[in-house]
Design a protein around this motif. Structure first.
Motif, PDB file in Angstrom:
ATOM      1  N   VAL A 240       0.845  -1.090   0.159  1.00  0.00           N
ATOM      2  CA  VAL A 240       0.053  -0.084  -0.129  1.00  0.00           C
ATOM      3  C   VAL A 240       0.952   1.341  -0.063  1.00  0.00           C
ATOM      4  O   VAL A 240       0.594   2.233  -0.802  1.00  0.00           O
ATOM      5  N   LEU A 241       2.009   1.003   0.742  1.00  0.00           N
ATOM      6  CA  LEU A 241       3.035   2.143   0.740  1.00  0.00           C
ATOM      7  C   LEU A 241       3.451   2.821  -0.356  1.00  0.00           C
ATOM      8  O   LEU A 241       3.690   3.836  -1.005  1.00  0.00           O
ATOM      9  N   LYS A 242       3.647   1.602  -1.077  1.00  0.00           N
ATOM     10  CA  LYS A 242       4.546   1.758  -2.411  1.00  0.00           C
ATOM     11  C   LYS A 242       3.547   2.228  -3.380  1.00  0.00           C
ATOM     12  O   LYS A 242       3.859   3.242  -4.290  1.00  0.00           O
ATOM     13  N   ASP A 243       2.070   1.997  -3.418  1.00  0.00           N
ATOM     14  CA  ASP A 243       1.180   2.647  -4.364  1.00  0.00           C
ATOM     15  C   ASP A 243       1.170   3.890  -4.162  1.00  0.00           C
ATOM     16  O   ASP A 243       0.933   4.751  -5.023  1.00  0.00           O
ATOM     17  N   LEU A 244       0.992   4.170  -2.627  1.00  0.00           N
ATOM     18  CA  LEU A 244       0.979   5.753  -2.367  1.00  0.00           C
ATOM     19  C   LEU A 244       2.097   6.691  -2.825  1.00  0.00           C
ATOM     20  O   LEU A 244       1.935   7.618  -3.340  1.00  0.00           O
ATOM     21  N   ILE A 245       3.333   5.961  -2.823  1.00  0.00           N
ATOM     22  CA  ILE A 245       4.485   6.606  -3.204  1.00  0.00           C
ATOM     23  C   ILE A 245       4.207   6.960  -4.793  1.00  0.00           C
ATOM     24  O   ILE A 245       4.621   8.051  -5.378  1.00  0.00           O
ATOM     25  N   SER A 246       3.908   6.052  -5.418  1.00  0.00           N
ATOM     26  CA  SER A 246       3.761   6.016  -6.945  1.00  0.00           C
ATOM     27  C   SER A 246       2.908   7.053  -7.305  1.00  0.00           C
ATOM     28  O   SER A 246       2.928   7.560  -8.483  1.00  0.00           O
ATOM     29  N   ARG A 247       1.886   7.339  -6.577  1.00  0.00           N
ATOM     30  CA  ARG A 247       0.676   8.219  -7.022  1.00  0.00           C
ATOM     31  C   ARG A 247       0.935   9.698  -6.158  1.00  0.00           C
ATOM     32  O   ARG A 247       0.098  10.520  -6.488  1.00  0.00           O
ATOM     33  N   THR A 248       1.977   9.848  -5.668  1.00  0.00           N
ATOM     34  CA  THR A 248       2.227  11.113  -4.811  1.00  0.00           C
ATOM     35  C   THR A 248       3.485  11.686  -5.391  1.00  0.00           C
ATOM     36  O   THR A 248       4.618  11.283  -5.225  1.00  0.00           O
ATOM     37  N   PRO A 249       3.501  12.676  -6.330  1.00  0.00           N
ATOM     38  CA  PRO A 249       4.387  13.356  -6.976  1.00  0.00           C
ATOM     39  C   PRO A 249       5.686  13.933  -5.905  1.00  0.00           C
ATOM     40  O   PRO A 249       6.726  13.775  -6.130  1.00  0.00           O
ATOM     41  N   ALA A 250       5.374  14.397  -4.784  1.00  0.00           N
ATOM     42  CA  ALA A 250       6.128  14.816  -3.997  1.00  0.00           C
ATOM     43  C   ALA A 250       7.080  13.825  -3.248  1.00  0.00           C
ATOM     44  O   ALA A 250       8.259  14.164  -2.688  1.00  0.00           O
ATOM     45  N   LEU A 251       6.664  12.544  -3.350  1.00  0.00           N
ATOM     46  CA  LEU A 251       7.606  11.542  -3.004  1.00  0.00           C
ATOM     47  C   LEU A 251       8.367  10.702  -3.919  1.00  0.00           C
ATOM     48  O   LEU A 251       8.749   9.534  -3.958  1.00  0.00           O
ATOM     49  N   TRP A 252       8.624  11.535  -5.046  1.00  0.00           N
ATOM     50  CA  TRP A 252       9.310  10.783  -5.932  1.00  0.00           C
ATOM     51  C   TRP A 252      10.548  10.371  -5.550  1.00  0.00           C
ATOM     52  O   TRP A 252      10.930   9.209  -6.083  1.00  0.00           O
ATOM     53  N   PHE A 253      11.365  10.790  -4.614  1.00  0.00           N
ATOM     54  CA  PHE A 253      12.836  10.374  -4.308  1.00  0.00           C
ATOM     55  C   PHE A 253      12.666   9.130  -3.573  1.00  0.00           C
ATOM     56  O   PHE A 253      13.525   8.338  -3.193  1.00  0.00           O
ATOM     57  N   LEU A 254      11.473   8.717  -3.004  1.00  0.00           N
ATOM     58  CA  LEU A 254      11.431   7.522  -2.201  1.00  0.00           C
ATOM     59  C   LEU A 254      10.848   6.243  -3.198  1.00  0.00           C
ATOM     60  O   LEU A 254      10.861   5.147  -2.892  1.00  0.00           O
ATOM     61  N   GLY A 255      10.240   6.508  -4.624  1.00  0.00           N
ATOM     62  CA  GLY A 255       9.854   5.535  -5.524  1.00  0.00           C
ATOM     63  C   GLY A 255      10.859   5.141  -6.312  1.00  0.00           C
ATOM     64  O   GLY A 255      11.902   5.674  -6.149  1.00  0.00           O
ATOM     65  N   GLU A 256      10.478   4.255  -7.251  1.00  0.00           N
ATOM     66  CA  GLU A 256      11.217   3.904  -8.327  1.00  0.00           C
ATOM     67  C   GLU A 256      11.097   4.772  -9.304  1.00  0.00           C
ATOM     68  O   GLU A 256      10.300   5.692  -9.641  1.00  0.00           O
ATOM     69  N   ARG A 257      12.498   5.267  -9.991  1.00  0.00           N
ATOM     70  CA  ARG A 257      12.662   6.428 -10.783  1.00  0.00           C
ATOM     71  C   ARG A 257      11.984   6.271 -12.010  1.00  0.00           C
ATOM     72  O   ARG A 257      12.191   4.914 -12.679  1.00  0.00           O
ATOM     73  N   PRO A 258      10.963   6.951 -12.640  1.00  0.00           N
ATOM     74  CA  PRO A 258      10.416   6.743 -13.715  1.00  0.00           C
ATOM     75  C   PRO A 258      11.414   7.030 -15.086  1.00  0.00           C
ATOM     76  O   PRO A 258      12.439   7.418 -15.139  1.00  0.00           O
ATOM     77  N   ALA A 259      10.993   6.556 -16.314  1.00  0.00           N
ATOM     78  CA  ALA A 259      11.623   6.887 -17.432  1.00  0.00           C
ATOM     79  C   ALA A 259      11.425   8.315 -17.684  1.00  0.00           C
ATOM     80  O   ALA A 259      10.576   9.003 -17.548  1.00  0.00           O
ATOM     81  N   THR A 260      12.767   8.867 -18.444  1.00  0.00           N
ATOM     82  CA  THR A 260      12.781  10.248 -18.536  1.00  0.00           C
ATOM     83  C   THR A 260      12.597  10.553 -20.116  1.00  0.00           C
ATOM     84  O   THR A 260      12.388  11.467 -20.585  1.00  0.00           O
TER      85      THR A 260
END
Length: 508
Positions: free
Chosen positions: A58-78
């Motif tokens: 659940v925390l991983k899903d919340l991190i992926s849907r919260t832009p402010a927590l980008w540094f905690l989640g997986e780095r998306p493609a640029t």
């Protein structure tokens, strides 16, 4: 007999786990009627609610849907295809001369295909001492991280999955970018002149690139037409006879003739520790002011305090009617604009009926629409990390220019400089680019300027001052004429009075 439970609390990323009972008493999963006062309460659901794997998911899903927590989640493609409004604005994201990366590999009519990039690789090997085997080995070792920079796309799936084709693409595209930088980058970026020797091969490649140099510069600033910048740096490091102060400075020097210009403090890249994903990221970083437009959202109190019509900046004529003067931003000692070409400021004082708005000159060239389109698309996907400076500037200019009369006013104030478009075309230009900024979160600087402008416009004295200037002093030349007339009338009268008084005193 009562049942006793041992609650074991573990600090595992703020997750509390209730361990299974282990006191020599069978785990029945229910409470005794003696404890609860009647009725059995099943407690198997406690383990499900407090389980570490479920909470982690659940925390991983919340991190992926919260832009402010980008540094905690997986780095998306640029590097990705900006899919918004692609059908109607094909000219804003298409490439003209060269395909960099996998997404435009199959386009027809390009001046430089994969076969045409082979001489650039050979040039680096012969003139710059490229160790090809070492470079390919290094690219192959890092191909996993390079692959993560590209978003999944059905048209490019085969190229991205085939390791040999993927490494070949990185090698050829990085060679093209590096040679283009060596030949058209800023002079002085090359410490060693080994790559500057004029040979027949150098002359041919330089002439071929010069023929399409303007198109290549724009192609390298398309969001989906990129190669990881780390691959270019790795290729440059493999060239034994090539010594550079900075690969970033070499490549960025190719875009010195493109507006907007560099922001203040972004001239020397040797003093920064920033790591760049690709060329568009490097260009964007060099054009935005430092430590501004990075807040994710505009405070709700600023939005709720203003009525709906005042949630965007008033047009130029409305600001002029409110006694707002437009002026160019100040320059620093190096002759560059302090905030850059994408920054605005608004000043007002309680004791003064006049406010000042600093707006850099905005130049509209044939490439401006495509450039802003890609910068706004970059910010739309990565505003949490790189800010929304270009988006804010587009939103402000769209608010200032709502009709041809606004464009004519800003043209007279030299805010719109060197514009070859008509006033109607300027309005359509900002309206079309402004659609790209719809729905993007705005920073605090945007809301603060809206609030300051609204407070200034609410004061009656400033509205009266603006109406007086608009009706009686519509042009600076009118004020100069009035001052000249006053001088011609008042000064001779004062001199005549003084001479009369002096003559009277001398006669006594």
């Amino acid at each position: 007999m009562t049942t006793t439970y041992e609650l074991r609390i573990r600090n595992d990323r703020h997750v509390v786990d209730i361990a299974a009972p282990d006191m020599g008493v069978p785990a029945t999963g229910r409470n005794s009627p003696n404890q609860t006062g009647g009725g059995e309460i099943h407690t198997e659901w406690l383990r499900e609610l407090t389980s570490v794997p479920r909470n982690a998911a659940v925390l991983k899903d919340l991190i992926s849907r919260t832009p402010a927590l980008w540094f905690l989640g997986e780095r998306p493609a640029t590097i990705l295809r900006p899919r918004s409004r692609r059908a109607g604005v094909k000219g804003l994201h298409e490439v003209r001369a060269v395909a960099i990366g996998p997404y435009h590999r199959g386009d027809r009519g390009l001046a430089f295909d994969d076969e045409s990039k082979l001489p650039f690789l050979r040039y680096l090997r012969g003139q710059c001492g490229l160790d090809l085997e070492e470079c390919v080995a290094a690219l192959g070792a890092a191909r996993g991280s390079f692959r993560d920079e590209f978003a999944d796309d059905a048209a490019a799936a085969d190229l991205l999955r085939d390791e040999e084709k993927f490494v070949k693409m990185l090698l050829l595209d990085s060679s093209f970018v590096l040679v283009f930088g060596l030949m058209f980058g800023r002079p002085g970026s090359r410490v060693n002149g080994a790559a500057a020797s004029v040979t027949r091969e150098h002359f041919v490649l330089h002439s071929a690139l010069a023929q399409h140099a303007d198109e290549i510069r724009l192609d390298l600033l398309v969001l989906e037409n990129q190669v990881p910048f780390a691959a270019v740096e790795l290729l440059a490091a493999s060239c034994r006879r090539l010594k550079l102060r900075s690969v970033e400075e070499l490549v960025l020097g190719c875009f010195d003739s493109i507006c907007p210009r560099r922001a203040h403090g972004k001239v020397d890249l040797e003093t920064t520790d920033a790591r760049f994903c690709h060329i568009l990221h490097l260009f964007h970083w060099s054009r935005v002011p430092e430590n501004k437009y990075r807040v994710l959202s505009m405070p709700l109190k600023l939005l709720e305090a203003e009525p709906e019509p005042e949630r965007r900046i008033p047009c130029a004529r409305e600001l002029q009617r409110a006694a707002v003067w437009f002026r160019k931003p100040s320059l620093d000692t190096e002759g560059t604009i302090r905030g850059g070409d994408l920054d605005m400021e608004f000043w007002t004082a309680a004791a003064s009926p006049i406010a000042l708005m600093s707006i850099p000159s905005f130049h509209i060239f044939p490439y401006t629409a495509a450039l802003l389109h890609n910068m706004v698309a970059f910010e739309r996907h990565f505003h949490w990390a790189h800010g929304v400076c270009a988006t804010v500037h587009v939103a402000r200019m769209e608010g200032l220019v709502r009709c041809p009369q606004d464009a004519a006013l800003l043209r007279r104030r030299r805010v719109l400089g060197s514009v070859k478009c008509t006033d109607e075309e300027v309005v359509d230009f900002f309206r079309g680019i402004g659609v790209e900024a719809t729905g993007v979160r705005m920073p605090e600087e945007y809301g603060e300027m809206l609030a300051a402008v609204a407070r200034h416009r609410r004061r009656r004295a400033r509205r009266w001052c603006g109406d007086f200037i608009l009706h009686f002093l519509p042009s600076p030349w009118v004020a100069v004429s009035l001052a000249a007339v006053a001088a011609l009338i008042i000064v001779p009268a004062m001199l005549q009075t003084i001479y009369t008084i002096l003559g009277y005193q001398s006669s006594r």
